[in-house]
Motif scaffolding. Structure first.
Motif, short mmCIF file in Angstrom:
data_model
loop_
_atom_site.label_atom_id
_atom_site.label_comp_id
_atom_site.label_asym_id
_atom_site.label_seq_id
_atom_site.Cartn_x
_atom_site.Cartn_y
_atom_site.Cartn_z
N THR A 113 39.91 30.66 32.53
CA THR A 113 41.02 30.89 33.45
C THR A 113 41.39 32.36 33.49
OG1 THR A 113 41.84 28.66 33.01
CG2 THR A 113 43.37 30.18 34.05
N ARG A 114 41.43 33.00 32.32
CA ARG A 114 41.76 34.43 32.28
C ARG A 114 40.71 35.26 33.01
NH1 ARG A 114 42.82 33.53 26.55
NH2 ARG A 114 40.99 34.82 26.13
N VAL A 115 39.43 34.94 32.84
CA VAL A 115 38.36 35.66 33.54
C VAL A 115 38.48 35.45 35.05
CG1 VAL A 115 35.86 35.74 33.91
CG2 VAL A 115 36.77 35.70 31.59
N ALA A 116 38.74 34.20 35.47
CA ALA A 116 38.87 33.91 36.90
C ALA A 116 40.03 34.70 37.51
CB ALA A 116 39.07 32.42 37.12
N ALA A 152 41.70 39.24 40.85
CA ALA A 152 42.50 40.46 41.04
C ALA A 152 41.62 41.64 41.43
CB ALA A 152 43.28 40.77 39.76
N ALA A 153 40.38 41.67 40.92
CA ALA A 153 39.51 42.82 41.18
C ALA A 153 38.52 42.57 42.31
CB ALA A 153 38.75 43.16 39.90
N ALA A 154 38.58 41.40 42.95
CA ALA A 154 37.58 41.02 43.94
C ALA A 154 37.44 42.04 45.06
CB ALA A 154 37.91 39.64 44.52
#
Length: 150
Positions: A23-26, A31-33
């Protein structure tokens, strides 16, 4: 040792609402997409072929082969071996491409397996029914409907 309802067996464990790694990675990727997308596009513009390939695959996915519709003579009521032979004749005559012919023969083979399963289930049901009837009437000995001695 019994636990109270609503009370954790491990009071020093994770607190409610704690996010797992996935979840943290997603969240971080989301946010950086926009920045990542811009960087990949910029790299593609600068000649990075890997980045260009990635961008192009997202714009236009790779084309998947599609078989054309074909028509040829097939008797669906005939035996499966005769149907497979009809497919092979159609391939030999150029009415079907070999890939489609192979697919159709594989489908016929799968259908044959399904048919065998249905026939076996019917035979088992008949044997079970005959056994139930024989037990109900108290018959000993005799002959089953299949002609086999009991």
């Amino acid at each position: 040792m019994t636990f109270q309802r609503g009370q954790s067996g491990n009071p020093s464990g994770k607190k409610p609402g704690t996010l797992n790694k996935k979840t943290r990675v997603a969240i971080a990727l989301d946010a950086a997409a926009e920045d990542v997308t811009k960087a990949v596009i910029d790299a593609a513009k600068d000649g990075d072929m890997q980045a260009a390939k990635l961008v192009l695959e997202r714009i236009q996915p790779p084309v998947r082969p599609r078989a054309e519709r074909v028509q040829f003579a097939l008797d669906p009521t005939g035996p499966l071996t005769a149907q497979a032979q009809q497919v092979l004749v159609a391939v030999a005559a150029g009415e079907l491409d070999p890939e489609t012919g192979k697919l159709l023969v594989e489908c016929l083979s799968s259908f044959a397996g399904l048919r065998q399963t249905d026939e076996l289930a019917a035979r088992i049901e008949l044997l079970e029914q005959t056994t139930r009837e024989a037990q109900h009437t108290g018959a000993r000995g005799g002959v089953l409907q299949t002609g086999q001695p009991v």
